[in-house]
Design a protein around this motif. Structure first.
Motif, PDB file in Angstrom:
ATOM      1  N   ASP A 177       0.867  -1.141   0.210  1.00  0.00           N
ATOM      2  CA  ASP A 177      -0.114   0.126  -0.234  1.00  0.00           C
ATOM      3  C   ASP A 177       0.924   1.227   0.085  1.00  0.00           C
ATOM      4  O   ASP A 177       0.575   2.268  -0.785  1.00  0.00           O
ATOM      5  CB  ASP A 177      -0.930  -0.029   1.279  1.00  0.00           C
ATOM      6  N   ILE A 178       1.871   1.268   1.043  1.00  0.00           N
ATOM      7  CA  ILE A 178       2.856   2.401   1.090  1.00  0.00           C
ATOM      8  C   ILE A 178       3.590   2.410  -0.314  1.00  0.00           C
ATOM      9  O   ILE A 178       3.704   3.680  -0.917  1.00  0.00           O
ATOM     10  CB  ILE A 178       3.844   2.157   2.016  1.00  0.00           C
ATOM     11  N   GLU A 179       4.054   1.448  -0.690  1.00  0.00           N
ATOM     12  CA  GLU A 179       4.741   1.418  -2.159  1.00  0.00           C
ATOM     13  C   GLU A 179       3.869   2.258  -3.287  1.00  0.00           C
ATOM     14  O   GLU A 179       4.450   2.884  -4.291  1.00  0.00           O
ATOM     15  CB  GLU A 179       5.367   0.255  -2.405  1.00  0.00           C
ATOM     16  N   ALA A 180       2.669   1.706  -3.402  1.00  0.00           N
ATOM     17  CA  ALA A 180       1.790   2.240  -4.498  1.00  0.00           C
ATOM     18  C   ALA A 180       1.696   3.925  -4.384  1.00  0.00           C
ATOM     19  O   ALA A 180       1.624   4.491  -5.345  1.00  0.00           O
ATOM     20  CB  ALA A 180       0.458   1.538  -4.288  1.00  0.00           C
ATOM     21  N   GLU A 181       1.537   4.425  -3.280  1.00  0.00           N
ATOM     22  CA  GLU A 181       1.455   5.792  -2.776  1.00  0.00           C
ATOM     23  C   GLU A 181       2.785   6.280  -3.188  1.00  0.00           C
ATOM     24  O   GLU A 181       2.819   7.575  -3.886  1.00  0.00           O
ATOM     25  CB  GLU A 181       0.879   6.142  -1.524  1.00  0.00           C
ATOM     26  N   PHE A 182       3.860   5.726  -2.552  1.00  0.00           N
ATOM     27  CA  PHE A 182       5.121   6.182  -3.384  1.00  0.00           C
ATOM     28  C   PHE A 182       5.334   6.305  -5.007  1.00  0.00           C
ATOM     29  O   PHE A 182       5.849   7.447  -5.482  1.00  0.00           O
ATOM     30  CB  PHE A 182       6.320   5.416  -2.757  1.00  0.00           C
ATOM     31  N   ALA A 183       4.839   5.565  -5.441  1.00  0.00           N
ATOM     32  CA  ALA A 183       4.929   5.189  -6.915  1.00  0.00           C
ATOM     33  C   ALA A 183       4.142   6.463  -7.374  1.00  0.00           C
ATOM     34  O   ALA A 183       4.632   7.195  -8.368  1.00  0.00           O
ATOM     35  CB  ALA A 183       4.419   3.987  -7.311  1.00  0.00           C
ATOM     36  N   ARG A 184       2.874   6.516  -7.077  1.00  0.00           N
ATOM     37  CA  ARG A 184       1.875   7.700  -7.481  1.00  0.00           C
ATOM     38  C   ARG A 184       2.446   9.193  -7.252  1.00  0.00           C
ATOM     39  O   ARG A 184       2.424  10.090  -8.112  1.00  0.00           O
ATOM     40  CB  ARG A 184       0.591   7.450  -6.887  1.00  0.00           C
ATOM     41  N   LEU A 185       2.967   9.246  -6.043  1.00  0.00           N
ATOM     42  CA  LEU A 185       3.335  10.679  -5.670  1.00  0.00           C
ATOM     43  C   LEU A 185       4.772  10.997  -5.871  1.00  0.00           C
ATOM     44  O   LEU A 185       5.520  12.268  -5.976  1.00  0.00           O
ATOM     45  CB  LEU A 185       3.271  10.799  -4.103  1.00  0.00           C
ATOM     46  N   ARG A 189       9.920   3.322  -8.317  1.00  0.00           N
ATOM     47  CA  ARG A 189       9.611   2.063  -8.647  1.00  0.00           C
ATOM     48  C   ARG A 189      10.436   1.182  -7.818  1.00  0.00           C
ATOM     49  O   ARG A 189      10.148  -0.148  -7.872  1.00  0.00           O
ATOM     50  CB  ARG A 189      10.256   1.986 -10.213  1.00  0.00           C
ATOM     51  N   LYS A 190      11.125   1.630  -6.892  1.00  0.00           N
ATOM     52  CA  LYS A 190      11.725   0.574  -5.806  1.00  0.00           C
ATOM     53  C   LYS A 190      11.650   1.345  -4.484  1.00  0.00           C
ATOM     54  O   LYS A 190      12.345   2.373  -4.460  1.00  0.00           O
ATOM     55  CB  LYS A 190      12.863   0.322  -6.360  1.00  0.00           C
ATOM     56  N   THR A 191      11.276   0.735  -3.469  1.00  0.00           N
ATOM     57  CA  THR A 191      11.408   1.184  -2.036  1.00  0.00           C
ATOM     58  C   THR A 191      12.355   0.059  -1.404  1.00  0.00           C
ATOM     59  O   THR A 191      12.262  -1.073  -1.344  1.00  0.00           O
ATOM     60  CB  THR A 191      10.020   1.010  -1.349  1.00  0.00           C
ATOM     61  N   ILE A 192      13.531   0.944  -0.744  1.00  0.00           N
ATOM     62  CA  ILE A 192      14.342   0.086  -0.006  1.00  0.00           C
ATOM     63  C   ILE A 192      14.011   0.091   1.482  1.00  0.00           C
ATOM     64  O   ILE A 192      14.049   1.255   1.755  1.00  0.00           O
ATOM     65  CB  ILE A 192      15.853   0.644  -0.201  1.00  0.00           C
ATOM     66  N   TRP A 193      13.520  -0.840   2.084  1.00  0.00           N
ATOM     67  CA  TRP A 193      12.885  -0.745   3.456  1.00  0.00           C
ATOM     68  C   TRP A 193      13.981  -1.256   4.468  1.00  0.00           C
ATOM     69  O   TRP A 193      14.598  -2.184   4.552  1.00  0.00           O
ATOM     70  CB  TRP A 193      11.879  -1.786   3.665  1.00  0.00           C
ATOM     71  N   LEU A 194      14.220  -0.231   5.510  1.00  0.00           N
ATOM     72  CA  LEU A 194      14.960  -0.419   6.513  1.00  0.00           C
ATOM     73  C   LEU A 194      13.787  -0.388   7.637  1.00  0.00           C
ATOM     74  O   LEU A 194      12.965  -0.170   7.727  1.00  0.00           O
ATOM     75  CB  LEU A 194      15.839   0.874   6.865  1.00  0.00           C
TER      76      LEU A 194
END
Length: 347
Positions: A177-185, A189-194
């Motif tokens: 869900d978070i990655e989809a909003e990062f993609a939109r805003l 295309r890639k989230t590196i999660w810590l």
């Protein structure tokens, strides 16, 4: 195609937004502490203004104090404030595919509705800054802060699970869900999660783990990270975990990351416990790097690392101890507005 795209923080800037400390714990319990806060914010504003125009958002009740400290070094915009962390209450400025400026409002709620925080005024700051910048005001479908993300300008974003999946911010949301909003805003295309941020930042008066004190992109494919080298400090284990995670990661282009360790200051504790002093929490703006200093033996080494990581820019150190005593650093109190596409092409 994403609706918006966030440029790298190393791209040219039109201006920097800040907010002047005006109340609550930031000003402290007496006038001496209040002056220390005002002086710390003002020192950062003056350093930034040598490279980029600064717009200081000021609570009307604090206008006289702001002008006394800053004079004509900044431009002023009056708006009621609760606090002074513009990276978080303010918007993240992005662009549309055709280059139009937009301001992402992350629905600020006091870092996850913390009991000690107030945000009736600060939740409106993003919209005010959008209007001042002439940007479209875009509301996110998640709760986040600018300190909770760092982008490389090529589709990669750094984030922490402790912030983005915080029940006080985004109950029931998943990483997807978070990655989809990062993609939109953000055009990510890639989230590196810590997993989390530093120890003190995860305590009662912290943000629950902002990434901008832990790791940031110096340029695409290159990440600076906070390296607590003293095993006595609880952040030593966190630094090792961050390094391991980044070593295993690739960016949106499929590249392995080049990692640059930035040693933590040697001081380990203050009157409140383990410090979270970090050189990662710096601002890159146009020809300058506004860097945190701590009157620490490692200040000079860190400045040298930053100078090598950002060639051609002048590194200016500003004492950040009064900022960190209140919960953040230089990056936390600043928010960049990217220059127009034509200005970037000419720079």
């Amino acid at each position: 195609m994403p609706e918006f795209f966030m440029p790298a923080e190393t791209d040219p800037h039109e201006r920097i937004f800040m907010a002047f400390p005006s109340g609550g714990y930031t000003l402290g319990e007496n006038e001496e502490q209040a002056e220390a806060a005002r002086s710390a914010w003002s020192a950062v504003a003056r350093a930034v203004s040598a490279f980029t125009p600064v717009t200081m958002v000021v609570d009307p009740a604090s206008e006289a104090a702001a002008r006394r400290h800053l004079g004509d070094a900044v431009s002023y915009a009056l708006h009621p404030l609760d606090d002074a962390w513009m990276r978080d209450s303010g918007p993240s400025f992005v662009r549309t595919p055709d280059g139009q400026l937009a301001a992402v409002d992350w629905n600020f709620n006091g870092w996850g509705a913390q009991e000690w925080a107030s945000w009736d005024n600060d939740r409106l700051v993003a919209g005010h800054a959008a209007q001042l910048a002439g940007a479209a005001h875009v509301r996110a479908s998640i709760i986040n802060e600018g300190g909770g993300i760092h982008v490389d300008g090529e589709g990669t974003v750094l984030a922490t699970r402790s912030v983005q999946l915080d029940p006080g911010r985004n109950p029931g949301k998943s990483e997807k869900d978070i990655e989809a909003e990062f993609a939109r805003l953000l055009g990510a295309r890639k989230t590196i999660w810590l997993d989390r941020g530093l120890s003190r930042d995860n305590e009662e008066f912290g943000t629950r783990g902002h990434v901008d004190i832990v790791a940031c992109f110096a340029r695409p494919g290159v990440v600076l990270f906070h390296d607590q080298q003293d095993p006595r400090h609880p952040d030593h284990a966190i630094s090792q975990a961050v390094r391991a995670r980044l070593e295993q990661s690739t960016d949106a282009q499929g590249r392995s990351l080049e990692l640059i360790a930035v040693p933590a200051p040697r001081v380990l504790r203050d009157a409140e416990g383990w410090v979270d002093y970090s050189y990662i929490n710096h601002l890159v703006t146009n020809g300058g790097v506004i860097a945190c200093s701590f009157d620490d033996p490692n200040d000079q080494q860190a400045a040298g690392i930053l100078a090598a990581a950002y060639p051609g820019r002048q590194v200016v150190g500003v004492d950040a101890r009064e900022l960190f005593a209140r919960g953040g650093g230089i990056h936390c109190i600043t928010q960049q507005v990217p220059a127009a596409a034509r200005e970037q092409a000419a720079s």
